[in-house]
Design a protein around this motif. Structure first.
Motif, short mmCIF file in Angstrom:
data_model
loop_
_atom_site.label_atom_id
_atom_site.label_comp_id
_atom_site.label_asym_id
_atom_site.label_seq_id
_atom_site.Cartn_x
_atom_site.Cartn_y
_atom_site.Cartn_z
N ALA A 45 53.84 28.70 29.60
CA ALA A 45 52.46 29.09 29.28
C ALA A 45 52.07 30.30 30.11
O ALA A 45 52.65 30.56 31.16
N ILE A 46 51.06 31.02 29.62
CA ILE A 46 50.51 32.16 30.35
C ILE A 46 49.09 31.80 30.76
O ILE A 46 48.26 31.46 29.91
N ALA A 47 48.81 31.85 32.07
CA ALA A 47 47.47 31.58 32.58
C ALA A 47 46.75 32.89 32.83
O ALA A 47 47.34 33.84 33.37
N ILE A 48 45.49 32.95 32.45
CA ILE A 48 44.71 34.17 32.62
C ILE A 48 43.28 33.80 33.03
O ILE A 48 42.72 32.85 32.50
N GLY A 67 38.52 45.18 33.20
CA GLY A 67 39.59 44.38 33.78
C GLY A 67 39.89 43.15 32.94
O GLY A 67 41.06 42.81 32.70
N LEU A 68 38.85 42.46 32.48
CA LEU A 68 39.05 41.28 31.64
C LEU A 68 39.71 41.65 30.32
O LEU A 68 40.57 40.92 29.83
N ARG A 69 39.29 42.77 29.76
CA ARG A 69 39.86 43.20 28.48
C ARG A 69 41.35 43.50 28.62
O ARG A 69 42.16 43.11 27.77
N ILE A 70 41.73 44.18 29.71
CA ILE A 70 43.14 44.51 29.94
C ILE A 70 43.95 43.25 30.19
O ILE A 70 45.04 43.06 29.63
N GLY A 71 43.42 42.35 31.02
CA GLY A 71 44.13 41.10 31.31
C GLY A 71 44.29 40.25 30.07
O GLY A 71 45.37 39.68 29.81
N SER A 72 43.22 40.17 29.28
CA SER A 72 43.27 39.38 28.05
C SER A 72 44.29 39.95 27.08
O SER A 72 45.09 39.20 26.49
N ALA A 73 44.28 41.27 26.91
CA ALA A 73 45.23 41.90 25.98
C ALA A 73 46.67 41.68 26.44
O ALA A 73 47.57 41.46 25.62
N THR A 74 46.88 41.74 27.76
CA THR A 74 48.22 41.52 28.31
C THR A 74 48.69 40.10 28.06
O THR A 74 49.81 39.86 27.59
N LYS A 97 47.53 37.94 25.83
CA LYS A 97 47.68 37.71 24.39
C LYS A 97 48.98 38.32 23.88
O LYS A 97 49.68 37.69 23.07
N GLY A 98 49.29 39.53 24.34
CA GLY A 98 50.50 40.18 23.89
C GLY A 98 51.75 39.40 24.26
O GLY A 98 52.65 39.21 23.43
N ILE A 99 51.78 38.92 25.51
CA ILE A 99 52.94 38.14 25.95
C ILE A 99 52.99 36.80 25.21
O ILE A 99 54.05 36.35 24.77
N GLY A 100 51.82 36.18 25.06
CA GLY A 100 51.76 34.90 24.37
C GLY A 100 52.22 34.99 22.92
O GLY A 100 52.95 34.13 22.43
N LEU A 101 51.78 36.05 22.25
CA LEU A 101 52.18 36.24 20.85
C LEU A 101 53.67 36.53 20.74
O LEU A 101 54.36 36.01 19.86
N GLY A 126 45.75 19.22 28.67
CA GLY A 126 45.70 19.72 27.30
C GLY A 126 44.71 20.85 27.08
O GLY A 126 44.38 21.18 25.93
N LYS A 127 44.26 21.49 28.15
CA LYS A 127 43.29 22.59 28.03
C LYS A 127 44.03 23.90 27.80
O LYS A 127 44.17 24.74 28.68
N ILE A 128 44.51 24.06 26.60
CA ILE A 128 45.27 25.26 26.24
C ILE A 128 44.71 25.82 24.94
O ILE A 128 43.96 25.15 24.22
N GLU A 129 45.08 27.05 24.65
CA GLU A 129 44.69 27.68 23.39
C GLU A 129 45.83 28.59 22.95
O GLU A 129 46.71 28.92 23.75
N THR A 130 45.80 28.97 21.71
CA THR A 130 46.83 29.90 21.24
C THR A 130 46.47 31.32 21.68
O THR A 130 45.30 31.60 22.00
N ALA A 131 47.47 32.18 21.68
CA ALA A 131 47.21 33.58 22.04
C ALA A 131 46.20 34.20 21.07
O ALA A 131 45.36 35.01 21.47
#
Length: 235
Positions: free
Chosen positions: A59-62, A71-78, A80-84, A206-211
Motif C-alpha cells: 500500500a501507499i500511505a499519503i 504540496g498536497l497536490r504533488i503528494g497526491s498525484a505521486t 495516485k500515480g504509483i498506486g495506479l 480496512g481504512k483504505i481507498e483506491t488510487a
C-alpha cells in the motif's frame, strides 16, 4: 506487509518504507527545493538503497491534508500515480494525526500546528492513553486565539510541534494559561515514519481507498479560488 509512505503537505518532503513494524528507510529534506524537484528522486533513492521491488509494496500511505495546496497536490498525484501503476491501495492519513503520532504514547496533550496565515493555523488536539491515540479535536483550520482558549479549557500540559509554532510562539507564551512545551528538532516536523506507522494501523482496520478514489482534503479553497470568489463578490 510493506508500506511506502509519503508526506509533502508542508515545506518538508519526507518518504519512508515500513515493513513489518520496522522502518527500513526514511528520507527527509527541509531545504528550499520544491516537492516537484525532490519527491520522486527521494522515493527512487530509498527504493534503490533498500533494493525494494516496487511490486512487493502492499500500500501507499499519503498525508491527505490539510497543508500546502501545492504540496498536497504533488503528494497526491505521486501517490495516485504509483498506486495506479502498481494497482495498490492508498492509505489516506490526516496530516495532523500523523504529526501527533511523532509523540506516540506521550504524557502530554499533543498539539501539531501548521501556519495557515491570517492568524490561523491548521491543527488538531490529541491525547494518548498508553498506546491508544485519542482525537480530542479533529483537525481543522482555526484562529490561533481560539485554539489557545480550547487548550486552556482542557487544563493539561501541552506539547506543540509544527511550523505553526515558529510564527505563533510569542502569542502562545503570552496567552496560554497552562504548562506547555515545544518539541525538539528531531520531532517537531513531519516524518514519513510516523505516517507509515499510523497507516499500518489504518490498513489493518480496512481504512483504505483506491488510487482513483483518493483526493486531498485541503480544508479550504486554494488562493486562486479565494481570489476569484472575492472578485465575483466585488463585481
Amino acid at each position: 506487509m510493506k508500506i511506502l509512505a509519503i508526506d509533502s503537505s508542508s515545506m518538508v518532503a519526507t518518504v519512508a518504507i515500513w515493513e513489518d513494524d520496522v522502518i527500513v528507510a526514511e528520507y527527509t529534506i527541509n531545504h528550499k527545493k520544491t516537492h516537484s524537484q525532490t519527491l520522486l528522486p527521494m522515493i527512487d533513492e530509498i527504493v534503490k538503497m533498500t533494493e525494494t521491488d516496487m511490486d512487493s509494496i502492499d500500500a501507499i500511505a499519503i498525508t491527505g491534508g490539510p497543508g500546502s495546496y501545492t504540496g498536497l497536490r504533488i503528494g497526491s498525484a505521486t501517490a495516485k500515480g504509483i498506486g495506479l501503476a502498481l494497482q495498490k491501495p492508498i492509505i489516506n492519513v490526516p496530516t495532523m494525526d500523523a504529526m501527533a503520532y511523532n509523540f506516540y504514547s506521550g504524557q502530554y496533550i499533543v498539539c501539531p500546528m501548521m501556519d495557515a496565515r491570517r492568524s490561523q493555523v491548521y491543527t488538531g488536539i490529541y491525547r494518548f492513553h498508553g498506546t491508544e491515540m485519542e482525537v480530542v479535536k479533529t483537525q481543522c483550520m482555526i484562529l490561533i486565539q481560539e485554539l489557545l482558549e480550547a487548550l486552556t479549557e482542557l487544563g493539561e500540559p501541552v506539547m506543540f510541534l509544527g511550523d505553526g509554532v515558529d510564527v505563533n510562539r510569542a502569542i502562545i507564551d503570552e496567552t496560554l494559561q497552562v504548562e506547555h512545551y515545544y518539541a525538539p528538532a528531531s520531532m517537531n516536523r513531519h516524518r514519513a515514519a510516523s505516517v507509515a506507522s499510523l497507516a499500518a494501523l489504518y490498513f489493518k482496520e480496512g481504512k483504505i481507498e483506491t488510487a482513483k478514489e483518493h483526493k486531498p482534503d485541503y480544508l479550504r479553497a486554494s488562493q486562486a479560488e479565494r481570489e476569484l470568489k472575492a472578485k465575483k463578490n466585488n463585481d
